[in-house]
Structures are given as structure tokens and as C-alpha cells.
Design an enzyme around this catalytic site. Structure first.
Site, PDB file in Angstrom:
ATOM      1  N   SER A 113      12.147  10.861  93.417  1.00 22.84           N
ATOM      2  CA  SER A 113      12.801  11.725  94.387  1.00 22.84           C
ATOM      3  C   SER A 113      12.590  11.272  95.832  1.00 22.84           C
ATOM      4  O   SER A 113      12.952  10.171  96.187  1.00 22.84           O
ATOM      5  CB  SER A 113      12.315  13.161  94.167  1.00 22.84           C
ATOM      6  OG  SER A 113      13.069  14.038  94.946  1.00 22.84           O
ATOM      7  N   HIS A 114      11.923  12.097  96.615  1.00 26.01           N
ATOM      8  CA  HIS A 114      11.756  11.831  98.047  1.00 26.01           C
ATOM      9  C   HIS A 114      10.495  11.027  98.339  1.00 26.01           C
ATOM     10  O   HIS A 114      10.204  10.767  99.497  1.00 26.01           O
ATOM     11  CB  HIS A 114      11.685  13.167  98.776  1.00 26.01           C
ATOM     12  CG  HIS A 114      10.683  14.074  98.142  1.00 26.01           C
ATOM     13  ND1 HIS A 114      10.938  14.710  96.943  1.00 26.01           N
ATOM     14  CD2 HIS A 114       9.421  14.383  98.470  1.00 26.01           C
ATOM     15  CE1 HIS A 114       9.873  15.396  96.586  1.00 26.01           C
ATOM     16  NE2 HIS A 114       8.936  15.215  97.487  1.00 26.01           N
ATOM     17  N   ASP A 278      18.072  12.978  99.995  1.00 29.46           N
ATOM     18  CA  ASP A 278      16.823  12.264  99.705  1.00 29.46           C
ATOM     19  C   ASP A 278      17.008  11.086  98.752  1.00 29.46           C
ATOM     20  O   ASP A 278      18.137  10.709  98.423  1.00 29.46           O
ATOM     21  CB  ASP A 278      15.787  13.237  99.138  1.00 29.46           C
ATOM     22  CG  ASP A 278      16.103  13.637  97.712  1.00 29.46           C
ATOM     23  OD1 ASP A 278      17.302  13.681  97.371  1.00 29.46           O
ATOM     24  OD2 ASP A 278      15.166  13.898  96.925  1.00 29.46           O
ATOM     25  N   ASP A 280      16.872  10.451  95.552  1.00 31.48           N
ATOM     26  CA  ASP A 280      17.733  10.521  94.360  1.00 31.48           C
ATOM     27  C   ASP A 280      18.931  11.455  94.557  1.00 31.48           C
ATOM     28  O   ASP A 280      19.649  11.742  93.596  1.00 31.48           O
ATOM     29  CB  ASP A 280      16.910  10.963  93.144  1.00 31.48           C
ATOM     30  CG  ASP A 280      16.316  12.352  93.312  1.00 31.48           C
ATOM     31  OD1 ASP A 280      16.036  12.736  94.459  1.00 31.48           O
ATOM     32  OD2 ASP A 280      16.149  13.053  92.303  1.00 31.48           O
ATOM     33  N   ASP A 282      19.258  14.724  95.441  1.00 34.11           N
ATOM     34  CA  ASP A 282      19.356  16.143  95.093  1.00 34.11           C
ATOM     35  C   ASP A 282      18.963  17.073  96.240  1.00 34.11           C
ATOM     36  O   ASP A 282      19.276  18.253  96.214  1.00 34.11           O
ATOM     37  CB  ASP A 282      18.585  16.472  93.807  1.00 34.11           C
ATOM     38  CG  ASP A 282      17.123  16.084  93.860  1.00 34.11           C
ATOM     39  OD1 ASP A 282      16.682  15.528  94.892  1.00 34.11           O
ATOM     40  OD2 ASP A 282      16.417  16.338  92.866  1.00 34.11           O
ATOM     41  N   ARG A 283      18.280  16.541  97.275  1.00 31.41           N
ATOM     42  CA  ARG A 283      17.919  17.403  98.407  1.00 31.41           C
ATOM     43  C   ARG A 283      18.926  17.264  99.539  1.00 31.41           C
ATOM     44  O   ARG A 283      19.636  16.263  99.622  1.00 31.41           O
ATOM     45  CB  ARG A 283      16.551  17.018  98.958  1.00 31.41           C
ATOM     46  CG  ARG A 283      15.442  17.279  97.994  1.00 31.41           C
ATOM     47  CD  ARG A 283      14.105  17.003  98.640  1.00 31.41           C
ATOM     48  NE  ARG A 283      13.048  17.487  97.743  1.00 31.41           N
ATOM     49  CZ  ARG A 283      11.804  17.672  98.086  1.00 31.41           C
ATOM     50  NH1 ARG A 283      11.412  17.407  99.316  1.00 31.41           N
ATOM     51  NH2 ARG A 283      10.928  18.125  97.222  1.00 31.41           N
ATOM     52  N   LYS A 377      19.673  20.370  91.493  1.00 24.78           N
ATOM     53  CA  LYS A 377      20.085  20.630  92.861  1.00 24.78           C
ATOM     54  C   LYS A 377      20.930  19.452  93.312  1.00 24.78           C
ATOM     55  O   LYS A 377      20.835  18.362  92.742  1.00 24.78           O
ATOM     56  CB  LYS A 377      18.883  20.871  93.762  1.00 24.78           C
ATOM     57  CG  LYS A 377      17.842  19.793  93.768  1.00 24.78           C
ATOM     58  CD  LYS A 377      16.663  20.264  94.588  1.00 24.78           C
ATOM     59  CE  LYS A 377      15.522  19.282  94.542  1.00 24.78           C
ATOM     60  NZ  LYS A 377      14.403  19.770  93.731  1.00 24.78           N
TER      61      LYS A 377
END
Ligand code: G1P
Ligand code: ZN
Length: 544
Positions: A113-114, A278, A280, A282-283, A377
Site C-alpha cells: 500500500s502506502h 497511494d 496501490d 486505494d487511498r 477502497k
């Protein structure tokens, strides 16, 4: 096809966290480490023989190598087909979209992710079920338990396959289909949003936007959708090339890590609308001219304006937010006369509610917003949602937020993160709070009276499963809240998150900083938990 069975021994640290297994790249590169976890995933599943698996990742370091290992193991374990994003790329929401659209058995997403990427940084892997969402706790626990007893895994001995060109290839008896990672997702966005209105806004000559892809996976998606399909000016997308180490930066869309973008949002040539996503995809972070929209407010505003977007014109079935997310969206749900669910942190808890049709929108304070269109998300979706609202309301971002506060009241909100603290101290802090929940009730501190205090537990509204120990909540009579929990996604020591919130009705001080408005509660948050004593820290590392 010749299946090779390899003997192995268990690792004891493969319990998936808030969103999958996240470790340093070097940990994943140990012999058998990734293989053990992948075999544990496959062994925890039933009935996938001959079926389709979707695999993709955020393009970070070790993504491509891991993909080749997983493909061979999927063939050996009996999957019939694997759909792979070309170049091994698939944003997390795009993976969810593809799993659902092609009715796949499930999917594996390679991402941390982030978290930063590169040989000395982080890698991650998670399994998503056939609904396109993160595996529920029942499955993640089964995976973990299998990882503790594993003694062999299955693979095939064959050369790596070409993952850079669209088309089908055979790997043993299994078909590998390389797909364009963007098309299905872009088609879905077009079916949800009013692309005509957004095109008109972007070509009006009076509106400009900037999207910071942070050298992560959303670059190609944003270039296609914003610049190609919606006609945003060339250069709208910043840092659009996905890089294995995200250019050495931290691909987390917040005020600290998207500084360049933030700087473009004030001054003479500033843009009207700014956004970022972010690692991947999703944010999301939403900015207006010299204005930051807190993620909790963004969720509430999206909910209040949902019917302006064609995909949600019929209204919302219900809404859910994670427990630490501000209560702003609760008042929107109240006014709309729909249910609002409070779930533990992590997207997996929204899945059942979405599948059962109990909610349409959901979100978290940690820059995550989503809906029933996928089961993750979705960063770019949230950005397009705002763009669609801006195109219809023809107001500035700040005016839309101020209008919202006038109608619904405002939740002043902040999150303080103490990163990389010794796990022992962090655990002791939580244990001490846990032991004191009864004692805290009724206490009056600095003018704030504690009405309720507990360790949050959640009973799933669909399958009645119970998730306990999800964070300490201190609720004050004024509606204020202080929440403490430990991160489940970090890879260095422990991270203590403290969430502080005060709802206010007054429209004075609209432009005052949350840190000023919440100063008293912030002080209380550190004395109640004795943060310095347990962590050795006088101040948080990150404030959002
Ligand atoms: C963090 C966020 C949480 C989010 C998760 C995955 O988890 O707080 O809301 O779902 O990342 O993006 P945490 O590190 O707090 O466990
Ligand atoms: Zn992410």
C-alpha cells in the site's frame, strides 16, 4: 505438467495484519518465505480447481519476481486460469473490479500500500475473495494457522513467462491471460460518473486540477481517465510513472508526503482542485485552493451529495465508517434516514455489509473511501466523485465544505501517530488503558467529562462474527472522542495511533487549525494514556 513438491519448515511471523501480510522485502526474499505463505493461502481455500485467479500488484520492488513464483504455484495447485495485469500491474481497486467482472474465484494483490518500496523497504501480499474484497478474518486466521504447520508446497519447474504483453500463454496446464490493467476499471468509472459534465468543467478554461500519482500504480489510470478521456490538460497528472521504489518517496497521500502538490494549491497559478492517491491506488487525498478536506469530512460530503452522481442517483442504502473515523457521516445518515454502521479499522469489515446490500458507501479516516462498485477502497473513484460534484455544483471545494458544515455541523478532527515505538511500551500503554476503562468512566478532566470508555468490539451485522480488542474509545459528554489503537500495517516496531475529535455547531473559527481547536483534548490524550512514560515520545511523528 510436472508438479514439484518442495519440503519446507514454518515461519512463525505470517499472521496477516489490517490488510494482508506486510514485511520487509528482505524477509520475503528468504528461501521459501513467500512460497510458504502462498501455499497456506491455497491450502486454506476450497473448490478452486480449474477456476480463475486474478493476480496483480502496485509495481513495487519484488512485484515481478513474486508474480512468477505465484503463477507457477497456482498452476501446480490446480487453478485453471490466472488473469494478470500487464507488467504485473493492477491497482487494488482495479483488481477488485476484475475479480468481480470476470467472476473469478479470488485474487492475490502484491502491495504494501502506502509503505515505501525498494530492496530495503516493504513488500506485501494479500488474498481477496470472489466478492473482490479482502479475505474475512475466518480465512486470514486459517491461512495463518496453516502457515504454522506447513511442511511442503507445490510448484512447477518451468521458465518464467512473458508478463509484458497482452494475450494468452500456457504455463503447464494453466492458462495465463495478460490483460490491460486499465480498461475494465476505466469502463466502470465511465458507467458511474457523468463524464460529459466533467469534460465540460475541465475544458471551461476557468478550472484546473492536479493529480499526484506519487510514482505509484495510479499514474497510468489517471493519465487515461483524466487526461485522455476527460480532456484534462496535459501535465494534470504529476509523478505519473510507476517506479519500483516510488522515486525514493513515501507513496502516502497526505499533507506531509504530497508536499509538491500541496505547494501547487496556493498562490497565483494555483489549481482549483488537487488530489493524490497511494502506492496501490486505494487511498485518496482531496484538496481545494488553499484548502485541505479531511478524509472524514470527505466521506460525509460524498454521502450528502451522492445523488448528484448518476451511479448513485437512486440514493444510498446505508453508510458505514470505521470506528476511529469522525462522526460527521453519522449526521448525514441521520438526516437521510438511513443506517450508519461503525466497524473496526480495515476494509474487510465493510465487505459483508456491502454484499448484503446494507450499505452503499463506506470510508475510513485514513484517506479511504469507497462504495458498492468494488470491494476495496478506491482512490481514483473518490477523486472522480469530487470532480463530478464540482462539475454539478459549480462551487469551489472550500465553499462546498463550508456549506456542509453550516448544514450538518463540523467535526474538528486530528490523528496523531507515534511511529516505530518499542512494541513492549506500546502494548503496556494499551493494557493499562484496557485495565482502566471502568475507572475512567464518570471522571471529569480539564472540563471534559468521560461518559463512556471501552475496548471496542464489533458484531458483524450479517454473520454475527465477533471482533474484539479493536481500540480503546473514550467518549465524552460533549460528543468529543479520544481513541487509541495500535497499527496493524507497520513493519518497524509498533505504531500508536491516537484519534481526537470534537463536534462543534458554531460556525466561528472556520479557518482555525484543528491542532489549535483541539489543544486541550490533545493534552488530555497524552496524559490519560501516559504516552511519554510508555513510548518515550514527547510528540507524535505524523499529524493528519
Ligand atoms: C491503516 C489504516 C486503516 C487502513 C489500513 C490499510 O491501518 O489506519 O484505516 O484500512 O491502513 O490501508 P493501521 O496501520 O492503522 O492498522
Ligand atoms: Zn493502499
Amino acid at each position: 505438467m510436472k508438479i514439484k513438491t518442495v519440503s519446507t519448515t514454518p515461519f512463525d511471523d505470517q499472521r496477516p495484519g489490517t490488510s494482508g501480510l506486510r514485511k520487509k522485502v528482505k524477509v520475503f526474499q528468504q528461501p521459501h518465505y513467500l512460497e510458504n505463505f502462498v501455499q497456506s493461502i491455497f491450502s486454506a481455500l476450497e473448490g478452486f480447481q480449474g477456476k480463475t485467479l486474478v493476480v496483480g500488484g502496485d509495481g513495487r520492488y519484488y512485484n515481478r519476481e513474486a508474480l512468477q513464483i505465484i503463477l507457477k504455484m497456482a498452476a501446480a495447485n490446480g487453478f485453471g486460469k490466472v488473469m494478470v495485469g500487464c507488467d504485473a500491474l493492477l491497482s487494488t481497486p482495479a483488481a477488485s473490479c476484475v475479480i468481480r467482472k470476470y467472476d473469478a474465484f479470488g485474487g492475490i494483490i502484491l502491495s504494501a500500500s502506502h509503505n515505501p518500496g525498494g530492496p530495503d523497504a516493504d513488500f506485501g501480499i494479500k488474498y481477496n475473495a470472489g466478492n473482490g474484497g479482502p479475505a474475512p478474518e475466518k480465512i486470514t486466521e486459517a491461512i495463518y494457522n496453516l502457515s504454522l504447520e506447513i511442511n511442503e508446497y507445490h510448484t512447477i519447474e518451468t521458465a518464467d513467462i512473458d508478463i509484458d504483453n497482452i494475450g494468452e500463454q500456457m504455463l503447464g496446464d494453466m492458462c495465463v491471460e495478460l490483460i490491460n490493467p486499465i480498461t475494465d476499471y476505466a469502463d466502470m468509472m465511465e458507467s458511474i460518473f457523468d463524464f460529459d459534465a466533467m469534460r465540460t468543467l475541465l475544458s471551461s478554461g476557468t478550472f484546473s486540477m492536479r493529480f499526484d500519482a506519487m510514482n505509484a500504480v495510479t499514474g497510468p489510470y489517471a493519465e487515461e481517465i483524466l487526461e485522455q478521456q476527460l480532456g484534462a490538460a496535459e501535465g494534470t497528472v504529476l509523478r505519473g510513472d510507476p517506479l519500483e521504489d516510488f522515486g525514493g518517496a513515501h507513496p502516502d497521500p497526505n499533507l506531509k508526503h504530497a508536499r509538491e502538490l500541496v505547494a501547487m494549491m496556493y498562490g497565483d497559478n494555483a489549481a482549483n482542485f488537487g488530489a493524490a492517491s497511494d502506492g496501490d491506488g486505494d487511498r485518496n487525498m482531496i484538496l481545494g485552493y488553499d484548502f485541505y478536506v479531511s478524509p472524514s469530512d470527505s466521506l460525509a460530503i460524498i454521502a450528502a451529495n451522492a445523488t448528484l452522481v448518476p451511479g448513485y442517483a437512486q440514493g444510498l442504502a446505508g453508510i458505514a465508517r470505521s470506528m476511529p473515523t469522525s462522526q460527521a457521516v453519522d449526521r448525514v445518515a441521520d438526516k437521510l434516514g438511513i443506517d450508519c454502521y461503525e466497524t473496526p479499522t480495515g476494509w474487510k469489515f465493510f465487505g459483508n455489509l456491502l454484499d448484503a446490500g446494507k450499505i452503499t458507501l463506506c470510508g475510513e479516516e485514513s484517506f479511504g473511501t469507497g462504495s458498492d462498485h468494488v470491494r476495496e477502497k478506491d482512490g481514483l473513484w473518490a477523486v472522480l466523485f469530487w470532480l463530478n460534484i464540482l462539475a454539478v455544483r459549480k462551487q469551489s471545494v472550500a465553499d462546498i465544505v463550508y456549506d456542509h458544515w453550516r448544514t450538518f455541523g463540523r467535526d474538528v478532527y486530528t490523528r496523531h501517530d507515534y511511529e516505530g515505538v518499542p512494541a513492549e511500551g506500546a502494548n503496556a500503554l494499551m493494557e493499562q488503558l484496557r485495565a482502566n476503562t471502568d475507572e475512567l468512566k464518570g471522571q471529569s478532566l480539564d472540563g471534559y467529562t468521560i461518559e463512556h470508555c471501552d475496548d471496542f468490539s464489533y458484531t458483524d451485522a450479517v454473520d454475527n462474527s465477533l471482533s474484539s480488542k479493536q481500540g480503546i474509545r473514550i467518549l465524552f459528554t460533549s460528543g468529543a472522542r479520544i481513541i487509541y489503537r495500535l497499527s496493524g500495517t507497520g513493519t518497524d516496531g509498533a505504531t500508536l495511533r491516537v484519534y481526537i475529535e470534537q463536534p462543534i455547531d458554531t460556525l466561528e473559527n472556520l479557518d482555525r487549525e484543528p491542532q489549535q481547536l483541539l489543544a486541550k483534548l490533545i493534552r488530555l490524550s497524552s496524559t490519560i494514556a501516559e504516552i511519554e512514560k510508555h513510548t518515550g515520545r514527547k510528540a507524535p511523528d505524523v499529524i493528519t
